[in-house]
Design a protein around this motif. Structure first.
Motif, PDB file in Angstrom:
ATOM      1  N   UNK B  51      45.672 -93.368  -7.973  1.00 15.96           N
ATOM      2  CA  UNK B  51      46.045 -92.212  -7.394  1.00 15.96           C
ATOM      3  C   UNK B  51      47.602 -92.219  -7.337  1.00 15.96           C
ATOM      4  N   UNK B  56      53.248 -82.295  -6.391  1.00 15.84           N
ATOM      5  CA  UNK B  56      52.809 -82.037  -5.183  1.00 15.84           C
ATOM      6  C   UNK B  56      51.172 -82.019  -5.101  1.00 15.84           C
ATOM      7  N   UNK B  57      50.429 -82.606  -6.382  1.00 16.67           N
ATOM      8  CA  UNK B  57      49.128 -82.797  -6.146  1.00 16.67           C
ATOM      9  C   UNK B  57      48.761 -84.303  -6.305  1.00 16.67           C
ATOM     10  N   UNK B  58      47.616 -84.953  -5.545  1.00 19.48           N
ATOM     11  CA  UNK B  58      47.389 -86.130  -5.764  1.00 19.48           C
ATOM     12  C   UNK B  58      46.485 -86.197  -7.220  1.00 19.48           C
ATOM     13  N   UNK B 112      47.084 -90.595  -1.503  1.00 18.65           N
ATOM     14  CA  UNK B 112      46.390 -89.458  -1.379  1.00 18.65           C
ATOM     15  C   UNK B 112      46.626 -88.998   0.226  1.00 18.65           C
ATOM     16  N   UNK B 115      49.691 -86.804   0.371  1.00 22.93           N
ATOM     17  CA  UNK B 115      49.692 -85.523   0.083  1.00 22.93           C
ATOM     18  C   UNK B 115      48.455 -84.611   1.296  1.00 22.93           C
TER      19      UNK B 115
END
Ligand SMILES: Cc1cc2nc3c(=O)[nH]c(=O)nc-3n(C[C@H](O)[C@H](O)[C@H](O)COP(=O)(O)OP(=O)(O)OC[C@H]3O[C@@H](n4cnc5c(N)ncnc54)[C@H](O)[C@@H]3O)c2cc1C
Ligand code: FES
Ligand code: FES
Lengths: 288, 165
Positions: B51, B56-58, B112, B115
């Motif tokens: 990950x 702005x996203x995992x 993870x 975020x």
């Protein structure tokens, strides 16, 4: 584990994308979130020459409420569905279902369009879209057409999508205010596909069931809209006899494979258990 | 196969590179950028060891093509500590609360959790568990990972409050 070689295209418009697909023929495939396609390519189960990435096409994004119909762009991710106030207000069963798909990382990238176009009976959104009587907007070089989710699925990984077409939007008729709904999914762990799942949307009038729609996930070659089971609930008070009847009619149309998620008879039985729970929760919500 | 040019930001630095379209982001990061913090565990999108943060996203970088990351902003575990080496609150939390044993899952867990805390700065234990449900740890039993993330949340919230005062 890496995919075999392919060439990569990232068009900026739908016209460009369908033009590329037409030109490149059956060795080309659209790429959305890639979370079904790339795992298959890594296992070399889907040898492809060309990927046409849809991520730069703005027209495929966004959620609009067009007076009674939600128009959801194909590239809308599960995470975006979960964050949408429009979806929360108008059709919350979409969020209940999205939250049961995979895990947070997969939901950030996996799209609604990819989930319904994939054709894998294990996907959760196709059954839900059948329950909601949604339609898919399909666009090819020759123009656009609309196909109902209830008519779209022909077999495992076989759909009405023609070569060269892309699915541009999902159109969901907004269920009536005060409707009850539930998506019940049995899975072995978070991130697992359904052993069996059931989607229910119903409305009540004066204590009896005015309308009902039932669909099942992953208990056949395709998602299953259970028309007879739905009809069995209408006009009843959702009493035990009516629910028993619906469960039995729904069970009769299932044909799950005996596989890692259990033997056929178990999965049919679990589809019934999920349906019973979904009807009960939908009933409580509609009454509440 | 012809290579494709990509330009992206990794841990604040702009990077230009040529990649084969089939190159996975995890291999690009580890083998071309020599950022070996993100790990390859399952290679099948299940374990979360790979990950990283992308726009702005995992994301699980074993299931993202490097070409899909063109134009994006990527943060890996290497980008978490301050330039002077001061650990990020999450790194400190994992250390203080014994949130790791072998450490294999840790880079993915921290990215993870990073975020998760951006989106929900004050998660309940249940929300933390759901938030890291795409990351598998074979060692800790998760209890101390949850404590480590809570430690970081408290520390980050205290710092935000102090800054506001
Ligand atoms: C660990 C893991 C667990 C998962 N668990 C679940 C689960 O519980 N339930 C579930 O439903 N899914 C699950 N998935 C699948 C996930 O939801 C995928 O994201 C989804 O099935 C496909 O969407 P995508 O955007 O990733 O599409 P892609 O993988 O990019 O595409 C899938 C297929 O659809 C085609 N396609 C995509 N978009 C279009 C379009 N707009 N027009 C025409 N064709 C298109 C592609 O060519 C490809 O054949 C899981 C995936 C993983 C990795
Ligand atoms: S290595 Fe990517 S999820 Fe396991
Ligand atoms: S600390 Fe060993 S896998 Fe998590």
């Amino acid at each position: 584990m890496i995919p075999g070689s392919f060439s990569y295209h990232s068009p900026a418009t739908v016209e460009e994308a369908v033009g590329l697909l037409a030109e490149l023929g059956d060795d080309a495939r659209p790429l959305a979130g890639g979370h079904s396609l790339l795992p298959m390519m890594k296992l070399r189960l889907a040898p492809l020459e060309h990927l046409v990435d849809l991520r730069k096409i703005d027209a495929l994004k966004g959620i609009k409420d067009e007076g009674g119909t939600l128009v959801i762009g194909a590239m809308t991710t599960q995470a975006e569905l979960l964050a949408s106030d429009v979806i929360a207000g108008q059709c919350p069963i979409i969020q209940e279902t999205a939250a049961l798909i995979a895990d947070p990382q997969v939901r950030y990238v996996g799209t609604l369009g990819g989930n319904v176009a994939n054709g894998d009976p294990a996907n959760d959104m196709p059954g839900l879209m059948q329950c909601l009587d949604a339609s898919y907007q399909l666009t090819g070089k020759g123009g656009s057409r609309e196909v109902k989710a209830r008519d779209f699925y022909e077999g495992a990984f076989f759909t009405a999508l023609q070569e060269g077409e892309i699915l541009t939007a999902v159109k969901v008729p907004v269920p009536p205010a005060g409707h009850g709904y539930a998506y019940e999914k049995l899975k072995r762990k978070i991130g697992d596909y359904a052993t069996a799942a059931a989607a229910v949307v119903l409305t009540l009038a004066g204590g009896s069931c005015k309308s009902a729609s039932i669909a099942l996930t992953n208990v056949g070659e395709t998602p299953l809209y259970a028309a007879e089971a739905s009809a069995a609930l209408v006009g009843s008070s959702l009493d035990k006899a009516a629910v028993d009847q619906a469960v039995s009619l729904a069970g009769a149309i299932t044909a799950p494979a005996s596989a890692g998620r259990g033997p056929t008879h178990y999965r049919t039985k679990m589809a019934g258990v999920m349906l019973r729970r979904a009807i009960q929760r939908a009933h409580e919500r509609a009454a509440g | 196969m012809a290579k494709t040019q990509i330009t992206l930001t990794i841990n604040g630095q702009q990077v230009e590179a040529l990649v084969e379209p089939r190159t996975l982001l995890i291999h690009f990061l580890r083998e071309q950028q020599l950022l070996t913090g993100a790990h390859i565990g399952c290679e099948t999108t299940h374990c979360g060891a790979c990950t990283v943060d992308m726009n702005g996203k995992s994301v699980k970088s074993c299931t993202v093509l490097a070409v899909q990351a063109d134009g994006s902003d990527v943060t890996t575990i290497e980008g978490m500590a301050a330039p002077d080496g001061t650990l990020h609150a999450l790194q400190e939390g994992f250390s203080e609360m014994h949130g790791l044993q072998c450490g294999f899952c840790t880079p993915g867990m921290i990215m993870r959790a990073h975020r998760l805390l951006q989106e929900n700065p004050n998660p309940s234990d249940a929300e933390i568990r759901m938030g890291i449900s795409g990351n598998i740890c074979r060692c800790t039993g998760y209890q101390n990972i949850v404590k480590a993330i809570r430690y970081a949340a408290e520390k980050m919230n205290a710092a935000t409050k102090e800054a506001a005062e």
